[in-house]
Scaffold this motif. Structure first.
Motif, PDB file in Angstrom:
ATOM      1  N   ASP A 140       0.835  -1.215   0.000  1.00  0.00           N
ATOM      2  CA  ASP A 140       0.000   0.000   0.000  1.00  0.00           C
ATOM      3  C   ASP A 140       0.863   1.255   0.000  1.00  0.00           C
ATOM      4  O   ASP A 140       0.598   2.213  -0.734  1.00  0.00           O
ATOM      5  N   ALA A 141       1.872   1.247   0.861  1.00  0.00           N
ATOM      6  CA  ALA A 141       2.710   2.441   1.014  1.00  0.00           C
ATOM      7  C   ALA A 141       3.503   2.714  -0.260  1.00  0.00           C
ATOM      8  O   ALA A 141       3.560   3.848  -0.742  1.00  0.00           O
ATOM      9  N   ILE A 142       4.099   1.652  -0.825  1.00  0.00           N
ATOM     10  CA  ILE A 142       4.855   1.808  -2.074  1.00  0.00           C
ATOM     11  C   ILE A 142       3.931   2.371  -3.159  1.00  0.00           C
ATOM     12  O   ILE A 142       4.289   3.288  -3.903  1.00  0.00           O
ATOM     13  N   ASN A 143       2.717   1.845  -3.190  1.00  0.00           N
ATOM     14  CA  ASN A 143       1.745   2.295  -4.181  1.00  0.00           C
ATOM     15  C   ASN A 143       1.394   3.775  -4.008  1.00  0.00           C
ATOM     16  O   ASN A 143       1.189   4.494  -4.979  1.00  0.00           O
ATOM     17  N   GLU A 144       1.337   4.240  -2.766  1.00  0.00           N
ATOM     18  CA  GLU A 144       1.061   5.653  -2.496  1.00  0.00           C
ATOM     19  C   GLU A 144       2.095   6.555  -3.178  1.00  0.00           C
ATOM     20  O   GLU A 144       1.748   7.560  -3.790  1.00  0.00           O
TER      21      GLU A 144
END
Ligand code: ZN
Lengths: 202, 209
Positions: free
Chosen positions: A66-70
């Protein structure tokens, strides 16, 4: 006039008590980053990273993804990622703090530490936040997040916060709407201030 | 008031604010040939006030550092974040399940890497010393007879230092200071004001005996 007088009075009081005056808006652009810190700017277009086995085992893969995608989905920023296996020369390793009781030593949810290459030994040595890095490592502290009864949104925030540090973002003042504020906070996503700062730099 | 007057007042106010902030930042110490300081930033709970800190601390004690300390360093600097296991003697139990005169281990979020001549810490926490008279806010750990400090620098206060920390040193991790400059400080770097706010209350409430 009265408004102006009270503003002046307020600013005076704020300065005497050293309240960060700019804190109400948050740090923007260059002020939001460690001066001189981070990887070379062009490395962020394809930042290689890995996650440790414990990240998967303890259920943190979804928070990391999720964080990488952000960061990956920010428009108008030259930011991209490539996932590697652990130890395959990645620039950023994301691991869980669980070695030699180190997770008990810090009442903290996560920490990012940068390294540079020692020219003499060619192995990694500690770098400060204010110089060019060769490698960075994020330790997520599952033990402390459990102690503090973290929700998913709070785990998301800590993961994004630490990756934010890997982008050389420094802490924002308390009360600012940003993932870079320290603490147990429910921000499942990068906030507008964070996005505009990242767009400014990358 | 016309635009120009407003602007002038605004500029004067901002200048006052900037001068004020820089003034409280205090003095910079001269560089000495000592250990290099690495103070890293963590994501951690910032306690608003002493009540919140107390609520999160199952154990509160007055304690002295015995001088016995084990430094835990990895084989390589990237292995894990170094820390210290420090033995303290309990002088008085304010809260929780410990006994006076007990010797317990406290995990401290800082370490001296003497081989590399580096001091590594998190959020400016400084190690306890034998002269200090400490109030410690602690939490149990799964390790026997071992406790962690709640909130790192927010969980350790030295009653033998009466000076307001703001009158002492202010050194951020990017300045060219060494550990010699700050060895006797309770805390190093950016969190001085927040630390002092909590310490004022701790000193008021928990006398050292
Ligand atoms: Zn942080």
């Amino acid at each position: 006039m009265r408004k102006m007088t009270s503003l002046v009075a307020f600013l005076f009081v704020a300065s005497v008590f050293s309240i960060p005056v700019s804190g109400f808006q948050g740090k923007t652009n260059a002020d939001a980053f460690w001066p001189g810190g981070g990887f070379l700017n062009n490395k962020y277009s394809k930042l290689t990273y890995s996650t440790s086995n414990a990240v998967d085992r303890l259920g943190y893969s979804r928070y990391v993804d999720d964080a990488i995608n952000e960061f990956d989905s920010i428009s108008d920023a030259n930011i991209g990622f490539r996932k590697l296996s652990s130890g395959d020369g990645e620039m950023l390793s994301i691991v869980i703090d669980e070695k030699n009781s180190s997770e008990y030593a810090r009442d903290a949810f996560g920490i990012m530490i940068p390294f540079k290459i020692d020219p003499k030994t060619t192995s990694y040595e500690r770098a400060s936040n204010y110089e060019t890095w060769a490698y960075a490592k994020i330790w997520l502290n599952d033990y402390m997040m459990k102690q503090h009864k973290f929700t998913s949104d709070e785990r998301n925030k800590t993961t994004i916060h630490e990756i934010g540090h890997a982008f050389a973002m420094e802490h924002q003042y308390d009360g600012v709407k940003s993932v870079m504020v320290s603490g147990q906070i429910s921000y499942p996503d990068l906030q507008q201030l964070d996005i505009s700062n990242l767009q400014w730099k990358y | 008031m016309n635009k120009r007057t407003k602007l002038t007042i605004g500029i004067i106010a901002m200048a006052a604010a900037i001068v004020g902030i820089n003034y409280t930042s205090g003095t910079l110490m001269a560089k000495t040939e000592g250990m290099k300081i690495f103070s890293y930033h963590a994501d951690y709970k910032v306690y608003e006030d002493i009540e919140e800190l107390e609520n999160q601390s199952p154990i509160i004690v007055n304690a002295k550092f015995t001088g016995e300390r084990e430094t835990i360093l990895g084989d390589s600097v990237t292995d894990f974040v170094p820390f210290s296991k420090s033995k303290v003697k309990i002088i008085k139990v304010i809260k929780g399940d410990l006994e006076k005169e007990d010797n317990v281990l406290v995990f401290e979020p800082a370490a001296i890497d003497s081989e590399k001549n580096e001091f590594v810490t998190v959020e400016g926490y400084n190690l306890m010393n034998e002269e200090g008279e400490y109030t410690l806010f602690l939490r149990d750990t799964p390790k026997e007879n071992s406790y962690q400090i709640v909130g790192m620098y927010q969980g350790k206060y030295d009653h033998s230092i009466n000076d307001n920390v703001k009158n002492r040193t202010f050194i951020t991790d990017f300045e060219d200071a060494t550990y010699d400059d700050v060895a006797n400080e309770e805390i190093i770097g950016d969190n001085l004001n927040h630390f002092q706010k909590l310490k004022d209350k701790v000193v008021q409430k928990y006398n050292w005996e």
